[in-house]
Design a protein around this motif. Structure first.
Motif, PDB file in Angstrom:
ATOM      1  N   GLY A 220       0.798  -1.215   0.000  1.00 58.87           N
ATOM      2  CA  GLY A 220       0.000   0.000   0.000  1.00 58.87           C
ATOM      3  C   GLY A 220       0.833   1.269   0.000  1.00 58.87           C
ATOM      4  O   GLY A 220       2.042   1.256   0.306  1.00 58.87           O
ATOM      5  N   TYR A 221       0.155   2.364  -0.344  1.00 56.23           N
ATOM      6  CA  TYR A 221       0.765   3.698  -0.356  1.00 56.23           C
ATOM      7  C   TYR A 221      -0.242   4.682   0.236  1.00 56.23           C
ATOM      8  O   TYR A 221      -1.456   4.586   0.002  1.00 56.23           O
ATOM      9  N   PHE A 222       0.267   5.654   1.025  1.00 56.45           N
ATOM     10  CA  PHE A 222      -0.581   6.677   1.629  1.00 56.45           C
ATOM     11  C   PHE A 222       0.155   8.007   1.568  1.00 56.45           C
ATOM     12  O   PHE A 222       1.384   8.070   1.757  1.00 56.45           O
ATOM     13  N   ALA A 223      -0.601   9.100   1.306  1.00 53.87           N
ATOM     14  CA  ALA A 223       0.017  10.422   1.281  1.00 53.87           C
ATOM     15  C   ALA A 223      -0.985  11.478   1.732  1.00 53.87           C
ATOM     16  O   ALA A 223      -2.146  11.471   1.296  1.00 53.87           O
ATOM     17  N   ARG A 224      -0.531  12.384   2.601  1.00 61.09           N
ATOM     18  CA  ARG A 224      -1.280  13.606   2.915  1.00 61.09           C
ATOM     19  C   ARG A 224      -0.760  14.688   1.974  1.00 61.09           C
ATOM     20  O   ARG A 224       0.321  15.241   2.173  1.00 61.09           O
ATOM     21  N   LEU A 225      -1.528  14.995   0.957  1.00 58.68           N
ATOM     22  CA  LEU A 225      -1.091  15.964  -0.039  1.00 58.68           C
ATOM     23  C   LEU A 225      -1.173  17.387   0.482  1.00 58.68           C
ATOM     24  O   LEU A 225      -0.345  18.238   0.141  1.00 58.68           O
ATOM     25  N   VAL A 231      -4.618  10.749   0.017  1.00 59.86           N
ATOM     26  CA  VAL A 231      -4.907   9.697  -0.948  1.00 59.86           C
ATOM     27  C   VAL A 231      -4.237   8.409  -0.490  1.00 59.86           C
ATOM     28  O   VAL A 231      -3.292   8.425   0.301  1.00 59.86           O
ATOM     29  N   GLY A 232      -4.719   7.297  -1.010  1.00 55.30           N
ATOM     30  CA  GLY A 232      -4.105   6.020  -0.674  1.00 55.30           C
ATOM     31  C   GLY A 232      -4.543   4.948  -1.643  1.00 55.30           C
ATOM     32  O   GLY A 232      -5.545   5.082  -2.355  1.00 55.30           O
ATOM     33  N   ASN A 262      -7.071  -8.375  -5.655  1.00 54.01           N
ATOM     34  CA  ASN A 262      -7.958  -7.223  -5.540  1.00 54.01           C
ATOM     35  C   ASN A 262      -7.123  -5.974  -5.308  1.00 54.01           C
ATOM     36  O   ASN A 262      -6.000  -6.049  -4.804  1.00 54.01           O
ATOM     37  N   TYR A 263      -7.680  -4.836  -5.689  1.00 47.87           N
ATOM     38  CA  TYR A 263      -6.978  -3.580  -5.440  1.00 47.87           C
ATOM     39  C   TYR A 263      -7.987  -2.481  -5.150  1.00 47.87           C
ATOM     40  O   TYR A 263      -9.166  -2.573  -5.519  1.00 47.87           O
ATOM     41  N   SER A 264      -7.509  -1.444  -4.460  1.00 45.14           N
ATOM     42  CA  SER A 264      -8.363  -0.322  -4.060  1.00 45.14           C
ATOM     43  C   SER A 264      -7.605   0.982  -4.189  1.00 45.14           C
ATOM     44  O   SER A 264      -6.387   1.037  -3.970  1.00 45.14           O
ATOM     45  N   LEU A 265      -8.335   2.039  -4.514  1.00 44.56           N
ATOM     46  CA  LEU A 265      -7.820   3.404  -4.553  1.00 44.56           C
ATOM     47  C   LEU A 265      -8.794   4.288  -3.791  1.00 44.56           C
ATOM     48  O   LEU A 265     -10.014   4.067  -3.849  1.00 44.56           O
ATOM     49  N   GLY A 266      -8.265   5.280  -3.056  1.00 43.87           N
ATOM     50  CA  GLY A 266      -9.169   6.122  -2.291  1.00 43.87           C
ATOM     51  C   GLY A 266      -8.622   7.504  -2.012  1.00 43.87           C
ATOM     52  O   GLY A 266      -7.419   7.760  -2.132  1.00 43.87           O
ATOM     53  N   LEU A 267      -9.521   8.388  -1.646  1.00 45.17           N
ATOM     54  CA  LEU A 267      -9.142   9.732  -1.241  1.00 45.17           C
ATOM     55  C   LEU A 267     -10.017  10.161  -0.070  1.00 45.17           C
ATOM     56  O   LEU A 267     -11.123   9.664   0.127  1.00 45.17           O
ATOM     57  N   ASP A 280     -13.733   5.526  -1.900  1.00 48.98           N
ATOM     58  CA  ASP A 280     -12.852   4.434  -2.324  1.00 48.98           C
ATOM     59  C   ASP A 280     -13.451   3.728  -3.529  1.00 48.98           C
ATOM     60  O   ASP A 280     -14.683   3.625  -3.670  1.00 48.98           O
ATOM     61  N   TYR A 281     -12.563   3.216  -4.378  1.00 46.35           N
ATOM     62  CA  TYR A 281     -12.955   2.304  -5.453  1.00 46.35           C
ATOM     63  C   TYR A 281     -12.195   1.002  -5.253  1.00 46.35           C
ATOM     64  O   TYR A 281     -10.972   1.003  -5.044  1.00 46.35           O
ATOM     65  N   GLU A 282     -12.907  -0.112  -5.329  1.00 46.24           N
ATOM     66  CA  GLU A 282     -12.287  -1.430  -5.160  1.00 46.24           C
ATOM     67  C   GLU A 282     -12.678  -2.326  -6.326  1.00 46.24           C
ATOM     68  O   GLU A 282     -13.814  -2.276  -6.809  1.00 46.24           O
ATOM     69  N   ARG A 283     -11.746  -3.147  -6.762  1.00 46.08           N
ATOM     70  CA  ARG A 283     -12.031  -4.160  -7.789  1.00 46.08           C
ATOM     71  C   ARG A 283     -11.556  -5.519  -7.275  1.00 46.08           C
ATOM     72  O   ARG A 283     -10.402  -5.650  -6.836  1.00 46.08           O
ATOM     73  N   ILE A 284     -12.444  -6.498  -7.331  1.00 42.29           N
ATOM     74  CA  ILE A 284     -12.141  -7.867  -6.901  1.00 42.29           C
ATOM     75  C   ILE A 284     -12.186  -8.747  -8.141  1.00 42.29           C
ATOM     76  O   ILE A 284     -13.238  -8.902  -8.766  1.00 42.29           O
TER      77      ILE A 284
END
Length: 423
Positions: A220-225, A231-232, A262-267, A280-284
Motif C-alpha cells: 500500500g501507499y498513503f500520502a497527505r497531499l 490519498v491512498g 484485488n486492489y483499491s484506490l481512495g481519497l 474508495d474504489y475497489e475491484r475484486i
C-alpha cells in the motif's frame, strides 16, 4: 502476542462467516471502516491496515483493536414452471454468525511501525432443508440430492504488517497474507451420481469440512497531499490455496479455490474541521479463479481444468463514507457501498448454494473515546434485498435444454462492536 493471534484465529475458524457483501468479501474491515461504508484507503486510526492499506499503520500510532461483528444474511431460492415435485421455494437456516477481528500496531521508531491484522476475509454459507422436492425418485432437496443442501466456506487471513514513513506525509507498507480456509458441501448427490458429470464422483459432496492454506501479499501507499486532502491505494495478490482434495470432483482444477487478487484506490477530504469525507474504489478479480468464475454450462466435467464454476464476474465497488467528530469524545459515521452483482441469470442454478447477489449497502457507526483514551466503536450495516432470476439448468443434466424459472434472493444486516486501546 502469539497467543492472542492464535486465540483470535481459532475463534474466526470456529465461528465462521456467511455469504458476505461484495461478492463474498466483506464490505469493510475494522469497525471504523464498516461504519463509513468500508472506506479505508486514505484514512488512518486503527490496526487493520493489513486488511485495508498497510501504509496507514505508521500513521495510526500504538494501538490494539478487538472486535466482534454479528452478521445476519437472509437467503432464499425458488423454482417455478415445472409443476409439482420440482417447483417450490426454500429459505436458508443458520442466519446469525459471530465474526471476530483483531488488529495490533507498534511504533518502533517515529517513521516505522510493525503490526498484525487478523480478519475473516469473507465466505459463503447456505443451509436449506431437504425433502421438499421430488425429482422422480422420492423426497429430495432443491438440487435433487438427499438431505439438507448447502455449502460452508470460511476464509481467515493473518497479515503481519510493516509500514515506513518516507516523509512526514508519505508512507508505504507491506503485509504478507497467510490464509487458511475451510469448506464443506452437502446435498449435491445429483452432481456426483449423474454419469459423466464429475471427474471424481467420490469427492463431490458430504465429505465433511476440509481446510486449505496459502499465502500472498498486500502492499500500500498513503500520502497527505495537503492538511485537508489525502490519498491512498493498496494491491493484494491472488492467494494460491492448496486444493480441497475432498471436493476435487466439485471445484475446477481438482479442488482449487484460490482467493482472488484485488486492489483499491481512495481519497479523503476534510472540508471543515472535524468533518471528513472519503471515497474508495475497489475491484475484486474473481475472473482469476476458475472455480468461482467459470460458467455453469461448459463442455468439461466438474472438477476438471476449465470445469463448471459459479460464473461470477469481477466485482467493482464504490464506497462513500462520512465521519464527523461532534466533540473530543464522540465521532459519528455513515456510509454507502455499491458493488456490481457477480451473478448472471444463466448461472442461477449453481448459485442457489452461493447467492452473493446483494449490491447496495447503507452503514452507520460511532466511536466514543473514554477518559482513559480507550475507544468504543460500533457499526451497523444493511444490505438491501436483491434478486436474480434465470432458467434452470437442471434439465440439461437429463439431456434437455434450460427451462422453467429459478430465483435467488438475499438481504443482510450486521452490527458490530470493538474496543481499542492506545498505548
Amino acid at each position: 502476542m502469539r497467543l492472542r493471534i492464535l486465540v483470535t484465529s481459532t475463534a474466526l475458524l470456529c465461528c465462521g462467516t456467511a455469504a458476505a457483501t461484495n461478492g463474498y468479501f466483506s464490505h469493510g474491515y475494522g469497525m471504523k471502516a464498516k461504519g463509513r461504508g468500508g472506506t479505508s484507503m486514505a484514512l488512518t486510526g486503527d490496526g487493520f491496515g493489513g486488511a485495508n492499506n498497510p501504509a496507514t499503520m505508521v500513521m495510526s500510532g500504538n494501538r490494539l483493536d478487538l472486535g466482534l461483528d454479528l452478521f445476519d444474511p437472509e437467503r432464499s431460492a425458488s423454482r417455478s414452471g415445472f409443476g409439482p415435485g420440482l417447483d417450490g421455494s426454500i429459505h436458508s437456516g443458520r442466519t446469525l454468525f459471530a465474526i471476530p477481528e483483531f488488529g495490533y500496531n507498534r511504533m518502533v521508531r517515529n517513521n516505522l511501525a510493525f503490526g498484525v491484522s487478523v480478519f475473516g476475509n469473507g465466505g459463503m454459507n447456505t443451509d436449506y432443508p431437504g425433502g421438499q422436492f421430488n425429482c422422480g425418485q422420492g423426497p429430495a432437496n432443491m438440487l435433487c440430492g438427499s438431505g439438507s443442501l448447502g455449502v460452508d466456506l470460511t476464509q481467515l487471513i493473518v497479515a503481519p504488517t510493516a509500514s515506513y514513513a518516507i516523509t512526514a506525509n508519505q508512507s508505504i507498507g507491506i503485509a504478507p497474507q497467510f490464509a487458511v480456509q475451510r469448506f464443506s458441501a452437502k446435498g449435491l448427490q445429483a452432481f456426483a451420481y449423474t454419469p459423466g458429470l464429475s471427474s471424481d464422483p467420490a469427492n463431490v459432496t458430504n465429505r465433511g469440512p476440509e481446510t486449505s492454506h496459502g499465502y500472498g501479499v498486500r502492499v500500500g501507499y498513503f500520502a497527505r497531499l495537503t492538511p485537508s486532502f489525502s490519498v491512498g491505494g493498496a494491491y493484494a495478490s491472488k492467494i494460491s490455496m492448496s486444493r480441497f482434495s475432498r471436493y476435487g470432483g466439485l471445484f475446477a482444477e481438482g479442488g482449487k479455490f484460490d482467493i482472488p487478487e484485488n486492489y483499491s484506490l481512495g481519497l479523503a477530504w476534510t472540508p471543515v474541521e472535524r468533518l471528513s469525507v472519503a471515497l474508495d474504489y475497489e475491484r475484486i478479480n474473481y475472473s482469476g479463479v476458475q472455480s468461482v468464475s467459470n460458467r455453469s454450462l461448459v463442455p468439461y466435467q466438474l472438477g476438471a481444468n476449465h470445469g463448471p464454476g459459479f460464473g461470477w464476474h469481477d466485482v467493482k465497488v464504490w464506497k462513500l463514507g462520512v465521519e464527523y467528530a461532534s466533540s473530543d469524545r464522540w465521532t459519528w459515521r455513515a456510509g454507502l457501498n455499491h458493488g456490481s452483482n457477480p451473478i448472471q441469470s444463466a448461472d442461477v442454478t449453481f448459485n442457489i448454494v452461493a447467492p452473493g447477489v446483494v449490491t447496495d449497502h447503507v452503514t452507520l457507526g460511532f466511536t466514543h473515546t473514554m477518559r482513559s483514551g480507550a475507544e468504543l466503536t460500533m457499526a451497523y450495516m444493511h444490505a438491501f434485498s436483491k434478486t436474480v432470476r434465470g432458467a434452470s439448468i437442471l434439465p440439461v443434466f437429463m439431456g434437455g435444454a434450460p427451462g422453467g424459472s429459478e430465483r435467488i434472493s438475499m438481504y443482510q444486516n450486521s452490527v458490530g462492536i470493538s474496543y481499542g486501546w492506545k498505548f
